[in-house]
Design a protein around this motif. Structure first.
Motif, PDB file in Angstrom:
ATOM      1  N   ASP B  36       6.135  13.919  -5.017  1.00  0.00           N
ATOM      2  CA  ASP B  36       4.843  14.697  -5.340  1.00  0.00           C
ATOM      3  C   ASP B  36       4.358  13.889  -6.576  1.00  0.00           C
ATOM      4  O   ASP B  36       4.791  13.812  -7.860  1.00  0.00           O
ATOM      5  CB  ASP B  36       5.299  15.940  -5.775  1.00  0.00           C
ATOM      6  N   GLY B  37       2.910  13.649  -6.306  1.00  0.00           N
ATOM      7  CA  GLY B  37       2.351  12.609  -7.412  1.00  0.00           C
ATOM      8  C   GLY B  37       0.945  12.235  -6.986  1.00  0.00           C
ATOM      9  O   GLY B  37       0.323  12.648  -6.009  1.00  0.00           O
ATOM     10  N   MET B  38       0.774  10.936  -7.516  1.00  0.00           N
ATOM     11  CA  MET B  38      -0.488  10.169  -7.091  1.00  0.00           C
ATOM     12  C   MET B  38       0.138   8.861  -7.151  1.00  0.00           C
ATOM     13  O   MET B  38       0.624   8.259  -7.837  1.00  0.00           O
ATOM     14  CB  MET B  38      -1.579  10.275  -8.142  1.00  0.00           C
ATOM     15  N   ALA B  39      -0.878   8.078  -6.001  1.00  0.00           N
ATOM     16  CA  ALA B  39      -0.549   6.614  -6.086  1.00  0.00           C
ATOM     17  C   ALA B  39      -1.971   5.852  -6.284  1.00  0.00           C
ATOM     18  O   ALA B  39      -3.213   6.044  -5.656  1.00  0.00           O
ATOM     19  CB  ALA B  39      -0.209   6.073  -4.767  1.00  0.00           C
ATOM     20  N   LEU B 102      -4.422   7.922  -4.507  1.00  0.00           N
ATOM     21  CA  LEU B 102      -4.067   8.860  -3.055  1.00  0.00           C
ATOM     22  C   LEU B 102      -3.033   9.858  -3.622  1.00  0.00           C
ATOM     23  O   LEU B 102      -2.010   9.495  -4.009  1.00  0.00           O
ATOM     24  CB  LEU B 102      -3.692   7.611  -2.336  1.00  0.00           C
ATOM     25  N   PRO B 103      -3.451  11.033  -3.187  1.00  0.00           N
ATOM     26  CA  PRO B 103      -2.426  12.139  -3.235  1.00  0.00           C
ATOM     27  C   PRO B 103      -1.095  11.961  -2.486  1.00  0.00           C
ATOM     28  O   PRO B 103      -1.226  11.437  -1.535  1.00  0.00           O
ATOM     29  CB  PRO B 103      -3.030  13.234  -2.893  1.00  0.00           C
ATOM     30  N   ILE B 104       0.104  11.990  -3.264  1.00  0.00           N
ATOM     31  CA  ILE B 104       1.279  12.182  -2.495  1.00  0.00           C
ATOM     32  C   ILE B 104       2.005  13.548  -2.584  1.00  0.00           C
ATOM     33  O   ILE B 104       1.961  14.005  -3.523  1.00  0.00           O
ATOM     34  CB  ILE B 104       2.264  11.335  -3.254  1.00  0.00           C
ATOM     35  N   THR B 105       2.362  13.974  -1.208  1.00  0.00           N
ATOM     36  CA  THR B 105       2.826  15.408  -1.116  1.00  0.00           C
ATOM     37  C   THR B 105       4.132  15.333  -0.201  1.00  0.00           C
ATOM     38  O   THR B 105       4.066  14.432   0.947  1.00  0.00           O
ATOM     39  CB  THR B 105       1.771  16.431  -0.468  1.00  0.00           C
ATOM     40  N   ASP B 110      -0.794  12.043   1.309  1.00  0.00           N
ATOM     41  CA  ASP B 110      -1.486  13.175   1.811  1.00  0.00           C
ATOM     42  C   ASP B 110      -3.098  13.124   1.962  1.00  0.00           C
ATOM     43  O   ASP B 110      -4.017  13.284   1.417  1.00  0.00           O
ATOM     44  CB  ASP B 110      -1.405  14.526   0.588  1.00  0.00           C
ATOM     45  N   LEU B 111      -3.073  12.503   3.266  1.00  0.00           N
ATOM     46  CA  LEU B 111      -4.599  11.881   3.662  1.00  0.00           C
ATOM     47  C   LEU B 111      -4.861  12.924   4.705  1.00  0.00           C
ATOM     48  O   LEU B 111      -4.174  13.482   5.418  1.00  0.00           O
ATOM     49  CB  LEU B 111      -4.643  10.561   4.090  1.00  0.00           C
ATOM     50  N   MET B 135       3.058   7.367  -9.367  1.00  0.00           N
ATOM     51  CA  MET B 135       3.357   8.181 -10.609  1.00  0.00           C
ATOM     52  C   MET B 135       3.701   9.597 -10.106  1.00  0.00           C
ATOM     53  O   MET B 135       2.939  10.265  -9.218  1.00  0.00           O
ATOM     54  CB  MET B 135       2.429   8.260 -11.547  1.00  0.00           C
ATOM     55  N   GLY B 136       4.705  10.370 -10.306  1.00  0.00           N
ATOM     56  CA  GLY B 136       4.986  11.616 -10.083  1.00  0.00           C
ATOM     57  C   GLY B 136       6.422  11.775 -10.243  1.00  0.00           C
ATOM     58  O   GLY B 136       7.439  11.143 -11.285  1.00  0.00           O
ATOM     59  N   LYS B 137       6.997  12.871  -9.422  1.00  0.00           N
ATOM     60  CA  LYS B 137       8.367  13.148  -9.491  1.00  0.00           C
ATOM     61  C   LYS B 137       9.080  13.342  -8.134  1.00  0.00           C
ATOM     62  O   LYS B 137       8.493  13.234  -7.420  1.00  0.00           O
ATOM     63  CB  LYS B 137       8.527  14.536 -10.317  1.00  0.00           C
TER      64      LYS B 137
END
Lengths: 137, 137, 137
Positions: B36-39, B102-105, B110-111, B135-137
């Motif tokens: 969960d985070g962002m690229a 880019l969001p990551i889920t 998450d596109l 970046m995220g967890k």
């Protein structure tokens, strides 16, 4: 995880001006003590932009002329019915963008050799500010 | 909190070229093990861009023609007094933007169904690179 | 470190429409209980944009006319050979950008006094969505 925030202030002498802020942002990154992460650099006004490009004076004039061509000054914007005269500055802001995110690696801005960070003022001669928010570990 | 960084390299055959890098970025996200985070995907050059749009060959030609129209090649940029010939590539970079986040889920990009990530080369035939920082967890 | 994600849905009545989503994003930031960080607001479609500018109706019309001038509707895009008719909407998306990152300080969007967040629809009359991802502590 750390988050560190600072504001930078500008009051340009000319209506349109392009200010290299790479060193100031690098200083904020150092102060943040964040080794790995990202720095958001974002204008807090709707008539100023932030962009990354070359510190070459000829190119900066090219950029200014190009912005004038694609988002010209003029008396015929509907926005001017409110008494404002800066319709073009809003469009220049949208064209160039009002923010960038800079990668941070090993405590430094992770930029290419020619990448410099610029504050682009489109409606100056007044006090304005940007936010720099660093996030990482 | 995790931060994971990789670089991608390009050396296009043509001066201008549009390269779909969605799978490469997705691979980096998997390697990062961030759920969960962002690229951040960001060009490290000032004559190349990153954008998100359709993987449709006709549209890619439309984008190229549009960039040529709004930021034309030509001998009359002040920047060319330095010996360079790529003034237009700098303006195309500013127009299309040099980075996306880019969001990551659930460990994936998450596109939307049609969103593809592109590297846009405007002054190719040489080795260039981009940074991908997750970046995220 | 916290990450919080929500989606917002739109189905505009007109083909092109500009929707102020500042309050909706602010609500998501409150729900996230993140005090210090960033919020990514990103369209999940390639014919819609996200931007930050003024909530002034005349200016919004100026922006619409400007987008029509620089990325006009028309039958002559190669993309239309696929049966689509929205080539201009793709170019408008690239011009205005499909995402912004909003700084969060003390649990609130850290925006300047005139900065409002807009969803820009360029090919509406159908259900579309955006992702809001908040990251911080």
């Amino acid at each position: 995880m750390k988050v560190f925030t600072e504001y930078l202030f500008f009051e340009t002498k000319k209506k349109r001006e392009y200010v290299n802020i790479t060193n100031e942002v690098e200083e904020i990154v150092k102060k943040s003590e964040i080794e790995d992460g990202m720095a958001l650099v974002s204008a807090m006004h709707i008539t100023a932009g932030i962009y990354v490009n070359d510190a070459e004076s000829g190119l900066i004039q090219d950029i200014d002329e190009w912005l004038q061509r694609l988002a010209p000054e003029g008396p015929d914007y509907r926005h001017h019915r409110t008494g404002e005269t800066n319709g073009d500055a809003h469009l220049k802001n949208l064209l160039i963008g009002h923010q960038v995110i800079l990668p941070i690696t090993k405590g430094r801005l992770d930029l290419g050799p020619w990448q410099q960070v610029y504050y682009a003022e489109f409606d100056g001669r007044r006090r304005k500010r940007i936010v720099v928010k660093v996030m990482g570990k």
